[in-house]
Design a protein around this motif. Structure first.
Motif, PDB file in Angstrom:
ATOM      1  N   UNK A 183       0.948  -1.177   0.064  1.00  0.00           N
ATOM      2  CA  UNK A 183      -0.146  -0.003   0.075  1.00  0.00           C
ATOM      3  C   UNK A 183       0.778   1.186   0.037  1.00  0.00           C
ATOM      4  N   UNK A 184       0.664   2.091  -0.928  1.00  0.00           N
ATOM      5  CA  UNK A 184       1.341   3.418  -0.980  1.00  0.00           C
ATOM      6  C   UNK A 184       0.766   4.269  -0.002  1.00  0.00           C
ATOM      7  N   UNK A 185       1.424   5.333   0.443  1.00  0.00           N
ATOM      8  CA  UNK A 185       1.110   6.227   1.270  1.00  0.00           C
ATOM      9  C   UNK A 185       1.716   7.666   0.931  1.00  0.00           C
ATOM     10  N   UNK A 186       1.314   8.847   1.257  1.00  0.00           N
ATOM     11  CA  UNK A 186       1.823   9.940   1.132  1.00  0.00           C
ATOM     12  C   UNK A 186       3.316  10.195   1.733  1.00  0.00           C
ATOM     13  N   UNK A 187       4.232  10.797   1.033  1.00  0.00           N
ATOM     14  CA  UNK A 187       5.632  10.919   1.578  1.00  0.00           C
ATOM     15  C   UNK A 187       6.141  12.349   1.438  1.00  0.00           C
ATOM     16  N   UNK A 188       6.860  12.710   2.437  1.00  0.00           N
ATOM     17  CA  UNK A 188       7.582  14.018   2.284  1.00  0.00           C
ATOM     18  C   UNK A 188       8.958  13.881   2.435  1.00  0.00           C
ATOM     19  N   UNK A 189       9.435  12.516   2.139  1.00  0.00           N
ATOM     20  CA  UNK A 189      10.858  12.269   1.829  1.00  0.00           C
ATOM     21  C   UNK A 189      11.402  13.061   0.700  1.00  0.00           C
ATOM     22  N   UNK A 190      12.690  13.452   0.996  1.00  0.00           N
ATOM     23  CA  UNK A 190      13.325  14.262  -0.119  1.00  0.00           C
ATOM     24  C   UNK A 190      13.493  13.545  -1.530  1.00  0.00           C
ATOM     25  N   UNK A 191      13.446  14.255  -2.678  1.00  0.00           N
ATOM     26  CA  UNK A 191      13.483  13.734  -4.020  1.00  0.00           C
ATOM     27  C   UNK A 191      15.076  13.757  -4.248  1.00  0.00           C
ATOM     28  N   UNK A 192      15.827  14.725  -3.500  1.00  0.00           N
ATOM     29  CA  UNK A 192      17.118  15.102  -3.912  1.00  0.00           C
ATOM     30  C   UNK A 192      18.010  13.911  -4.352  1.00  0.00           C
ATOM     31  N   UNK A 193      18.399  13.996  -5.504  1.00  0.00           N
ATOM     32  CA  UNK A 193      19.347  12.637  -5.986  1.00  0.00           C
ATOM     33  C   UNK A 193      18.678  11.469  -6.259  1.00  0.00           C
ATOM     34  N   UNK A 194      17.447  11.235  -6.301  1.00  0.00           N
ATOM     35  CA  UNK A 194      16.552  10.100  -6.733  1.00  0.00           C
ATOM     36  C   UNK A 194      16.454  10.044  -8.350  1.00  0.00           C
ATOM     37  N   UNK A 195      16.770   8.886  -8.784  1.00  0.00           N
ATOM     38  CA  UNK A 195      16.469   8.787 -10.053  1.00  0.00           C
ATOM     39  C   UNK A 195      15.035   7.927 -10.260  1.00  0.00           C
ATOM     40  N   UNK A 196      14.298   8.309 -11.126  1.00  0.00           N
ATOM     41  CA  UNK A 196      13.165   7.747 -11.388  1.00  0.00           C
ATOM     42  C   UNK A 196      12.633   7.335 -12.839  1.00  0.00           C
ATOM     43  N   UNK A 197      12.050   6.465 -13.138  1.00  0.00           N
ATOM     44  CA  UNK A 197      11.611   6.197 -14.498  1.00  0.00           C
ATOM     45  C   UNK A 197      10.152   5.786 -14.569  1.00  0.00           C
ATOM     46  N   UNK A 198       9.499   6.156 -15.746  1.00  0.00           N
ATOM     47  CA  UNK A 198       7.979   5.849 -16.096  1.00  0.00           C
ATOM     48  C   UNK A 198       7.659   4.404 -15.731  1.00  0.00           C
ATOM     49  N   UNK A 199       6.718   3.960 -15.098  1.00  0.00           N
ATOM     50  CA  UNK A 199       6.363   2.223 -15.329  1.00  0.00           C
ATOM     51  C   UNK A 199       5.624   2.057 -16.592  1.00  0.00           C
ATOM     52  N   UNK A 200       5.218   2.967 -17.446  1.00  0.00           N
ATOM     53  CA  UNK A 200       4.768   2.596 -18.856  1.00  0.00           C
ATOM     54  C   UNK A 200       4.922   3.819 -19.777  1.00  0.00           C
ATOM     55  N   UNK A 201       4.970   3.268 -20.969  1.00  0.00           N
ATOM     56  CA  UNK A 201       5.143   3.931 -22.094  1.00  0.00           C
ATOM     57  C   UNK A 201       4.076   5.066 -22.351  1.00  0.00           C
ATOM     58  N   UNK A 202       4.176   6.403 -22.648  1.00  0.00           N
ATOM     59  CA  UNK A 202       3.129   7.249 -22.977  1.00  0.00           C
ATOM     60  C   UNK A 202       3.140   7.157 -24.675  1.00  0.00           C
ATOM     61  N   UNK A 203       2.491   8.169 -25.305  1.00  0.00           N
ATOM     62  CA  UNK A 203       2.283   8.140 -26.761  1.00  0.00           C
ATOM     63  C   UNK A 203       3.868   7.961 -27.527  1.00  0.00           C
ATOM     64  N   UNK A 204       3.714   7.749 -28.704  1.00  0.00           N
ATOM     65  CA  UNK A 204       5.133   7.977 -29.505  1.00  0.00           C
ATOM     66  C   UNK A 204       5.793   9.314 -29.415  1.00  0.00           C
ATOM     67  N   UNK A 205       7.040   9.437 -29.429  1.00  0.00           N
ATOM     68  CA  UNK A 205       7.681  10.782 -29.405  1.00  0.00           C
ATOM     69  C   UNK A 205       7.569  11.466 -27.889  1.00  0.00           C
ATOM     70  N   UNK A 206       7.009  10.777 -26.989  1.00  0.00           N
ATOM     71  CA  UNK A 206       6.904  11.390 -25.555  1.00  0.00           C
ATOM     72  C   UNK A 206       7.961  10.434 -24.763  1.00  0.00           C
ATOM     73  N   UNK A 207       7.921  10.840 -23.263  1.00  0.00           N
ATOM     74  CA  UNK A 207       8.397  10.258 -22.322  1.00  0.00           C
ATOM     75  C   UNK A 207       8.061   8.593 -22.176  1.00  0.00           C
ATOM     76  N   UNK A 208       8.909   7.862 -22.060  1.00  0.00           N
ATOM     77  CA  UNK A 208       8.594   6.174 -21.946  1.00  0.00           C
ATOM     78  C   UNK A 208       9.737   5.697 -21.089  1.00  0.00           C
TER      79      UNK A 208
END
Length: 117
Positions: free
Chosen positions: A1-26
């Motif tokens: 179960x996910x919950x709200x977070x105030x953890x700092x994002x500084x230095x974190x690397x994130x990636x999309x879980x699914x592709x968007x439309x062609x020519x966009x973030x994926x």
């Protein structure tokens, strides 16, 4: 179960879980986040995106930012996004996003997650 977070994002690397439309973030796009004093920014690239930047603010578990990107075909695009920061049960961060292009038609939702260590 996910919950709200105030953890700092500084230095974190994130990636999309699914592709968007062609020519966009994926799923091959990587976002490197930075955070300081309620300000957030990130660089991103990968897939159809040669280079992208986002800049905005954070209030609690809510991000509000603008983004701009250069795509493989040489075109540029920009938009606005509001994200909720949640913490996954394994401790990683997830951003649940609602976005809209400002330079072209289109809007939607997406999810990006912190990559495992």
């Amino acid at each position: 179960m996910a919950r709200p977070s105030t953890r700092s994002l500084d230095g974190l690397v994130l990636a999309p879980v699914a592709d968007q439309a062609p020519g966009q973030v994926g799923t091959r796009t990587r976002f490197t986040y930075h955070e300081r004093d309620g300000r957030i920014w990130a660089e991103y690239e990968g897939g159809d995106v040669v280079r992208g930047y986002l800049v905005g603010t954070r209030a609690g578990d809510r991000l509000d930012f603008r983004y701009v990107q250069l795509k493989q075909d040489g075109s540029t695009a920009s938009g606005h996004c509001v994200s909720n920061v949640v913490q996954l049960t394994d401790g990683r961060v997830r951003l649940e996003e609602t976005w809209a292009w400002e330079s072209q038609e289109g809007s939607g939702t997406s999810v990006v997650e912190q990559l495992p260590s």
